[in-house]
Design an enzyme around this catalytic site. Structure first.
Site, PDB file in Angstrom:
ATOM      1  N   LYS A   1       0.850  -1.208   0.000  1.00  0.00           N
ATOM      2  CA  LYS A   1       0.000   0.000   0.000  1.00  0.00           C
ATOM      3  C   LYS A   1       0.876   1.245   0.000  1.00  0.00           C
ATOM      4  O   LYS A   1       1.864   1.318   0.729  1.00  0.00           O
ATOM      5  CB  LYS A   1      -0.895  -0.024   1.238  1.00  0.00           C
ATOM      6  CG  LYS A   1      -1.894   1.112   1.318  1.00  0.00           C
ATOM      7  CD  LYS A   1      -2.762   0.976   2.571  1.00  0.00           C
ATOM      8  CE  LYS A   1      -3.853   2.035   2.631  1.00  0.00           C
ATOM      9  NZ  LYS A   1      -4.695   1.890   3.840  1.00  0.00           N
TER      10      LYS A   1
ATOM     11  N   SER B   1      -9.623   1.632   2.813  1.00  0.00           N
ATOM     12  CA  SER B   1      -8.813   2.460   1.963  1.00  0.00           C
ATOM     13  C   SER B   1      -7.722   1.685   1.224  1.00  0.00           C
ATOM     14  O   SER B   1      -7.142   2.199   0.265  1.00  0.00           O
ATOM     15  CB  SER B   1      -8.145   3.564   2.789  1.00  0.00           C
ATOM     16  OG  SER B   1      -7.288   2.980   3.759  1.00  0.00           O
TER      17      SER B   1
ATOM     18  N   SER C   1      -9.803  -0.717   7.037  1.00  0.00           N
ATOM     19  CA  SER C   1      -9.231  -0.645   5.689  1.00  0.00           C
ATOM     20  C   SER C   1      -8.492  -1.879   5.184  1.00  0.00           C
ATOM     21  O   SER C   1      -8.093  -1.911   4.026  1.00  0.00           O
ATOM     22  CB  SER C   1      -8.298   0.548   5.577  1.00  0.00           C
ATOM     23  OG  SER C   1      -9.065   1.700   5.400  1.00  0.00           O
TER      24      SER C   1
END
Ligand code: GLN
Length: 489
Positions: free
Chosen positions: A82, A157, A181
């Site tokens: 990420k 997210s 997330s």
């Protein structure tokens, strides 16, 4: 045959036994990822592909293996990371235009640990800006699409990380989970997502969103892979004062035990209004399966749950407003220079931060301001304590809890991004876990109208092995991990 259909354990076995080289594996994943990255119909999974670095690392690993040197438990296995997690020499943006050209001079502790174990970072995945969002649509660059249905969101997210694993662009990925997330996008994309206990994994090198809630964790195809990754990334780090000095169990060796007599609580607050009938049915069937496997299912109640989301949306913005103050056009990131300091600050932050980030900065500044602190921030802290107390009480009666991960399956792109409150509700079942600092995992437990549904298993602090064991037993007794999306692009 492409190597991109294997899970972590299968791949590392093949690389170690020299049936394939790390270069072949990395090349296969890069080929598939690059084809998508450059396509007009891209799923929007990656922000950066680290092709050159990854291939030269692969060669190093291959040399080690060929010369009989110990190459690590993850030798040659590609990983997608990420983009809120810093990686030395690879652009790291946190999904924000304010950091669009930032190339970190160091790597996060989790990345170092994975690289020391032989893993190879192949790319940085798209995410909601500074991890604020539940759909991937708040990325400052472009949205990610759900591999199961490109008109739907992958969740957020950590949108790109979940989609990367689901689409076979990486066998494993890292995400962060502040309010859901990792687990929510894992549920939407039909993969396994694990959020560790707060303090279990170092946050050094993770750009802070809500420092008191953020944790890093893995996305994988299987529970065994998640257990192995947790073992590798967990542990005290002197660079992170909130990481805890405690022994890290050998999680993979603790999976293969039955779950007879384990007490699983089912909290009624997670099955009420707002839960879609289809998701409810699929999750209840999963809980029946756990009972069949010998677990004792016990109805429980956590009365303070209705306060969790409201408390989160005070605590989170409050910390966001202070954590993001450093992006001022001077100290970090991009700068839109104006004649004076104040105008530079206003232009940089006004133009380069997205709407959700600005909304939270304003909200956070408000709830921390002298006149409103008691009414909002202090009340949220009281709610946080009540939530913790509820979980503490219930974990005296049961070993773990089972709930849906999300109230619905993946929703359509554009359907909630103009309505922040509707978007916030996507995390109603995941947020309480972060507020109490607990570990939780989402495992695929079926489909509803062709879209994946996630079962959330929540453990008491430091008891990841219990949720992993139950998740593993469930996974072995069902067929859900065999389901993969058919990507039409
Ligand atoms: N969706 C939640 C939010 O917008 C959670 C985000 C996260 O866990 N990073 O804050």
């Amino acid at each position: 045959m492409s190597l991109t259909q294997y899970n972590l354990s299968e791949l590392s076995q093949k690389i170690k036994s020299q049936a394939v080289t790390a270069r072949e594996v990395v090349s296969d994943y890069l080929k598939k990822s690059t084809a998508d990255f450059t396509s007009k119909k891209s799923l929007g999974v990656y922000l950066t592909l680290a092709s050159e670095q990854a291939l030269s690392r692969a060669d190093e690993i291959d040399e080690k293996i060929a010369s009989g040197e110990e190459a690590g438990e993850l030798a040659g296995v590609p990983i997608a990371v990420k983009d809120i997690i810093v990686t030395r020499g690879i652009t790291t943006t946190a999904g924000s235009k304010i950091l669009k050209n930032y190339v970190p001079p160091y790597s996060a502790t989790v990345v170092e640990k994975l690289e020391n174990a032989g893993a190879i970072v192949i790319g940085k995945t798209n995410c909601d800006e500074f991890a604020m969002g539940a759909s991937g649509e708040n990325s400052g660059f472009f949205p990610t699409h759900n591999p199961w249905d490109v008109l739907r969101v992958p969740g957020g997210s950590s949108s790109g990380s979940a989609a990367a694993v689901a689409a076979g662009f990486a066998p494993i990925a890292l995400g962060t989970d502040t309010g859901g997330s990792i687990r929510q996008p894992a549920a939407f994309c039909g993969v396994v997502g694990l959020k560790p206990t707060y303090g279990r994994v170092s946050r050094f090198g993770i750009m802070a969103m809500t420092s008191s809630l953020d944790q890093v964790g893995p996305f994988t195809h299987t529970v065994a892979d998640a257990a192995l990754l947790l073992k590798i990334i967990a542990g005290f780090d002197e660079k992170d004062a909130t990481s805890v000095k405690s022994v890290v169990p050998d999680y993979p060796s603790l999976l293969n035990k039955d779950i007879k007599k384990i007490k699983i609580g089912v909290p009624k607050e997670f099955f009420g209004e707002g839960l879609s009938a289809d998701v409810k049915k699929v999750v209840e069937e999963a809980i029946d399966k756990l009972a069949e496997l010998g677990a004792e299912i016990i109805p429980v109640s956590l009365p303070s749950m209705p306060y969790a989301l409201a408390a989160y949306y005070i605590l989170c913005p409050a910390e966001v407003s202070t954590n993001l103050a450093r992006f001022d056009g001077l100290k970090y990131g991009e700068s839109l220079r104006e004649a004076d300091l104040l105008s530079t600050l206003a232009k940089t932050r006004g133009e380069l931060f997205g709407r959700e980030v600005k909304r939270r900065i304003m909200l956070g500044t408000f709830v921390l301001s002298a006149g409103y602190y008691d009414a909002y921030y202090k009340s949220a802290l009281a709610a946080r304590q009540a939530i913790k107390n509820d979980f503490n009480r219930v974990f005296k009666e049961v070993d773990i809890l089972a709930t849906p991960t999300t109230p619905t399956t993946a929703f359509e792109l554009g359907s909630k991004n103009q309505d922040p409150l509707a978007m916030y509700l996507a995390d109603v079942y995941t947020v309480p876990v972060n507020i109490a600092g607990l570990p939780a995992i989402s495992v695929p437990c079926g489909l509803s109208d062709g879209l994946p549904v996630g079962l959330q298993l929540i453990g008491n602090m430091w008891q990841e092995e219990k949720i992993l064991k139950v998740a593993y037993n469930y996974e072995q007794a069902t067929e859900w991990i065999k389901l993969t999306p058919e990507i039409k692009s």
